[in-house]
Design a protein around this motif. Sequence first.
Motif, PDB file in Angstrom:
ATOM      1  N   MET A 124      21.516 -38.289 -91.072  1.00  0.00           N
ATOM      2  CA  MET A 124      22.271 -37.598 -90.032  1.00  0.00           C
ATOM      3  C   MET A 124      21.344 -37.034 -88.962  1.00  0.00           C
ATOM      4  SD  MET A 124      25.325 -36.787 -89.277  1.00  0.00           S
ATOM      5  CE  MET A 124      26.191 -35.695 -88.175  1.00  0.00           C
ATOM      6  N   SER A 125      20.184 -36.513 -89.390  1.00  0.00           N
ATOM      7  CA  SER A 125      19.243 -35.935 -88.428  1.00  0.00           C
ATOM      8  C   SER A 125      18.771 -36.977 -87.435  1.00  0.00           C
ATOM      9  CB  SER A 125      18.018 -35.368 -89.148  1.00  0.00           C
ATOM     10  OG  SER A 125      18.406 -34.595 -90.214  1.00  0.00           O
ATOM     11  N   PHE A 126      18.385 -38.141 -87.950  1.00  0.00           N
ATOM     12  CA  PHE A 126      17.901 -39.189 -87.062  1.00  0.00           C
ATOM     13  C   PHE A 126      18.984 -39.592 -86.064  1.00  0.00           C
ATOM     14  CE2 PHE A 126      14.463 -40.117 -90.128  1.00  0.00           C
ATOM     15  CZ  PHE A 126      13.428 -40.095 -89.216  1.00  0.00           C
ATOM     16  N   ALA A 127      20.185 -39.830 -86.583  1.00  0.00           N
ATOM     17  CA  ALA A 127      21.275 -40.266 -85.706  1.00  0.00           C
ATOM     18  C   ALA A 127      21.541 -39.224 -84.631  1.00  0.00           C
ATOM     19  CB  ALA A 127      22.526 -40.525 -86.531  1.00  0.00           C
ATOM     20  N   THR A 128      21.596 -37.953 -85.034  1.00  0.00           N
ATOM     21  CA  THR A 128      21.918 -36.905 -84.073  1.00  0.00           C
ATOM     22  C   THR A 128      20.829 -36.764 -83.023  1.00  0.00           C
ATOM     23  OG1 THR A 128      22.998 -35.771 -85.876  1.00  0.00           O
ATOM     24  CG2 THR A 128      22.699 -34.542 -83.859  1.00  0.00           C
ATOM     25  N   THR A 129      19.565 -36.790 -83.454  1.00  0.00           N
ATOM     26  CA  THR A 129      18.466 -36.654 -82.503  1.00  0.00           C
ATOM     27  C   THR A 129      18.523 -37.760 -81.456  1.00  0.00           C
ATOM     28  OG1 THR A 129      17.148 -35.814 -84.319  1.00  0.00           O
ATOM     29  CG2 THR A 129      15.980 -36.388 -82.313  1.00  0.00           C
ATOM     30  N   PHE A 130      18.760 -38.968 -81.933  1.00  0.00           N
ATOM     31  CA  PHE A 130      18.833 -40.116 -81.040  1.00  0.00           C
ATOM     32  C   PHE A 130      19.945 -39.943 -80.006  1.00  0.00           C
ATOM     33  CE2 PHE A 130      19.915 -44.535 -80.074  1.00  0.00           C
ATOM     34  CZ  PHE A 130      18.654 -45.010 -79.762  1.00  0.00           C
ATOM     35  N   VAL A 131      21.132 -39.610 -80.497  1.00  0.00           N
ATOM     36  CA  VAL A 131      22.275 -39.479 -79.595  1.00  0.00           C
ATOM     37  C   VAL A 131      22.091 -38.294 -78.648  1.00  0.00           C
ATOM     38  CG1 VAL A 131      24.742 -39.044 -79.501  1.00  0.00           C
ATOM     39  CG2 VAL A 131      23.848 -40.611 -81.169  1.00  0.00           C
ATOM     40  N   LEU A 132      21.519 -37.188 -79.150  1.00  0.00           N
ATOM     41  CA  LEU A 132      21.288 -36.014 -78.294  1.00  0.00           C
ATOM     42  C   LEU A 132      20.393 -36.377 -77.119  1.00  0.00           C
ATOM     43  CD1 LEU A 132      20.740 -33.022 -80.744  1.00  0.00           C
ATOM     44  CD2 LEU A 132      22.352 -33.088 -78.868  1.00  0.00           C
ATOM     45  N   THR A 133      19.303 -37.083 -77.405  1.00  0.00           N
ATOM     46  CA  THR A 133      18.364 -37.421 -76.347  1.00  0.00           C
ATOM     47  C   THR A 133      19.021 -38.312 -75.296  1.00  0.00           C
ATOM     48  OG1 THR A 133      16.739 -37.443 -78.111  1.00  0.00           O
ATOM     49  CG2 THR A 133      16.002 -38.175 -75.965  1.00  0.00           C
ATOM     50  N   LEU A 134      19.718 -39.356 -75.777  1.00  0.00           N
ATOM     51  CA  LEU A 134      20.373 -40.280 -74.840  1.00  0.00           C
ATOM     52  C   LEU A 134      21.443 -39.576 -74.021  1.00  0.00           C
ATOM     53  CD1 LEU A 134      21.025 -43.746 -76.477  1.00  0.00           C
ATOM     54  CD2 LEU A 134      20.028 -43.225 -74.272  1.00  0.00           C
ATOM     55  N   THR A 135      22.219 -38.727 -74.693  1.00  0.00           N
ATOM     56  CA  THR A 135      23.298 -38.041 -73.991  1.00  0.00           C
ATOM     57  C   THR A 135      22.744 -37.128 -72.911  1.00  0.00           C
ATOM     58  OG1 THR A 135      24.489 -38.009 -76.059  1.00  0.00           O
ATOM     59  CG2 THR A 135      25.358 -36.655 -74.310  1.00  0.00           C
ATOM     60  N   ALA A 136      21.627 -36.452 -73.225  1.00  0.00           N
ATOM     61  CA  ALA A 136      21.040 -35.549 -72.249  1.00  0.00           C
ATOM     62  C   ALA A 136      20.704 -36.309 -70.970  1.00  0.00           C
ATOM     63  CB  ALA A 136      19.787 -34.903 -72.832  1.00  0.00           C
ATOM     64  N   ALA A 148      31.086 -40.426 -76.128  1.00  0.00           N
ATOM     65  CA  ALA A 148      31.769 -41.454 -76.919  1.00  0.00           C
ATOM     66  C   ALA A 148      31.160 -42.820 -76.670  1.00  0.00           C
ATOM     67  CB  ALA A 148      33.256 -41.467 -76.584  1.00  0.00           C
ATOM     68  N   VAL A 149      30.867 -43.102 -75.376  1.00  0.00           N
ATOM     69  CA  VAL A 149      30.293 -44.407 -75.056  1.00  0.00           C
ATOM     70  C   VAL A 149      28.905 -44.557 -75.657  1.00  0.00           C
ATOM     71  CG1 VAL A 149      29.434 -45.814 -73.176  1.00  0.00           C
ATOM     72  CG2 VAL A 149      31.645 -44.743 -72.984  1.00  0.00           C
ATOM     73  N   VAL A 150      28.084 -43.499 -75.532  1.00  0.00           N
ATOM     74  CA  VAL A 150      26.718 -43.579 -76.074  1.00  0.00           C
ATOM     75  C   VAL A 150      26.765 -43.848 -77.573  1.00  0.00           C
ATOM     76  CG1 VAL A 150      24.669 -42.226 -76.604  1.00  0.00           C
ATOM     77  CG2 VAL A 150      25.632 -42.153 -74.335  1.00  0.00           C
ATOM     78  N   VAL A 151      27.647 -43.124 -78.283  1.00  0.00           N
ATOM     79  CA  VAL A 151      27.708 -43.297 -79.728  1.00  0.00           C
ATOM     80  C   VAL A 151      28.141 -44.718 -80.088  1.00  0.00           C
ATOM     81  CG1 VAL A 151      28.896 -42.572 -81.807  1.00  0.00           C
ATOM     82  CG2 VAL A 151      28.084 -40.877 -80.218  1.00  0.00           C
ATOM     83  N   GLN A 152      29.194 -45.192 -79.412  1.00  0.00           N
ATOM     84  CA  GLN A 152      29.679 -46.543 -79.692  1.00  0.00           C
ATOM     85  C   GLN A 152      28.613 -47.594 -79.395  1.00  0.00           C
ATOM     86  OE1 GLN A 152      32.437 -48.120 -80.871  1.00  0.00           O
ATOM     87  NE2 GLN A 152      32.947 -46.120 -81.680  1.00  0.00           N
ATOM     88  N   PHE A 153      27.986 -47.425 -78.244  1.00  0.00           N
ATOM     89  CA  PHE A 153      26.981 -48.391 -77.822  1.00  0.00           C
ATOM     90  C   PHE A 153      25.809 -48.398 -78.803  1.00  0.00           C
ATOM     91  CE2 PHE A 153      23.365 -49.676 -75.128  1.00  0.00           C
ATOM     92  CZ  PHE A 153      23.848 -50.899 -74.721  1.00  0.00           C
ATOM     93  N   THR A 154      25.352 -47.194 -79.179  1.00  0.00           N
ATOM     94  CA  THR A 154      24.252 -47.094 -80.131  1.00  0.00           C
ATOM     95  C   THR A 154      24.606 -47.801 -81.435  1.00  0.00           C
ATOM     96  OG1 THR A 154      24.016 -44.882 -79.266  1.00  0.00           O
ATOM     97  CG2 THR A 154      22.594 -45.476 -81.087  1.00  0.00           C
ATOM     98  N   GLU A 155      25.842 -47.589 -81.862  1.00  0.00           N
ATOM     99  CA  GLU A 155      26.249 -48.193 -83.128  1.00  0.00           C
ATOM    100  C   GLU A 155      26.177 -49.712 -83.055  1.00  0.00           C
ATOM    101  OE1 GLU A 155      30.178 -47.233 -84.325  1.00  0.00           O
ATOM    102  OE2 GLU A 155      29.870 -47.971 -86.344  1.00  0.00           O
ATOM    103  N   MET A 156      26.679 -50.258 -81.946  1.00  0.00           N
ATOM    104  CA  MET A 156      26.682 -51.721 -81.813  1.00  0.00           C
ATOM    105  C   MET A 156      25.269 -52.273 -81.769  1.00  0.00           C
ATOM    106  SD  MET A 156      29.610 -52.728 -79.160  1.00  0.00           S
ATOM    107  CE  MET A 156      30.974 -51.651 -78.934  1.00  0.00           C
TER     108      MET A 156
END
Lengths: 192, 185
Positions: free
Chosen positions: A41-53, A82-90
């Motif tokens: 969870m930490s890795f996923a959150t850090t990644f998404v936080l940085t991209l979202t910022a 939402a887009v960042v998370v979806q895109f990251t997942e794909m």
Amino acid sequence: MSDYFLLFFGTVLVNNFVLVKFLGLCPFMGVSNKVETAVGMSFATTFVLTLTAALSYIVNNFILLPLDLLYLQTLSFILVIAVVVQFTEMVMHKTSPTLYRLLGIFLPLITTNCAILGLALLNINEGHDFVESIVYGFSAGVGFSLVLVLFSSMRERLAASDVPLPFKGASIAMITAGLMSLAFMGFTGLIK
Amino acid sequence: MIISIAIAILTLGILGALFGSLLGYSSIRFKVKEDPIVEELDAILPQTQCGQCGYPGCKPYAQAIADGEEINKCPPGGKAVMEQLAERMGIEPQALDGEEKPKLVAFIREDQCIGCTKCIQACPVDAIIGSTRQMHTVISDECTGCELCVAPCPTDCIDMNPIALTTQNWQWDLNRIPTKINTEL
């Protein structure tokens, strides 16, 4: 350069997102039962936080600001997240199946993590520029990871220890979280 | 007033369309081909997640079969599942790995049960009911006989009994007469 370091340590320790700002408490309590899942969870959150910022800064300064549409911030940031998370997942599913399997369900769950939206809005409030926004996002992620992993290792120990009956389960977890928060308050004097 | 609302709606609309098309494009661009056979094999397996095949669950075993693992390692499925797997994979049916054990069902000797709930947590099909410090019992209709509950029991009060023969589970041991269907007609 030293400004960025100050911002980094300030966000990780002094203004920790979870224990001082009280953002993102649901994953903090929810996925802290096992260290393994906490790390994922930490890795996923850090990644998404940085991209979202980064992305929310672009959306805010190049779309919302010129058009004078600042009241749409919350809405458009949620869209961005939402887009960042979806895109990251794909992309992750395609490029790194191992990491994808490791993060599993946590990736889509991040969409509703209030720390992410909080970060996007705080970046605007504090008037960070582009690089500062990214550093802020990354360090928020590191701070989140730090407390989540610490807390989950504590909870693993608590599960095996002899806790008095009235404190068993969720209540001892809450007390532990409170004590951790108090401990992090002690960092307040670290950076002026 | 109307104009500013229109601008707001338009901006959000364009933003949404932009992001939507990005996601749509990337869902095609980054499409992951999952082996459809794994899903089908997984559907055949009994989903007890018992791990007796040596894999952590039914899905991993299905994946392993697709990669060339033997198809005869599923004791809960027995012969019937093995034959279906053989048909799906287009290979000859194999003898089951090890002796085919008579169908077992778990039984908890309730006078020795201390209500620790450990067997409940171990049961992959939720066939054990009971709660902390209450005695537990097995729903025999749900039990697959996987024996996962035997090891965690601290008082060794779980027995694996063969299923008593009743009119409900009697199997007519008739030799099936294979019929040939001419598909070319």
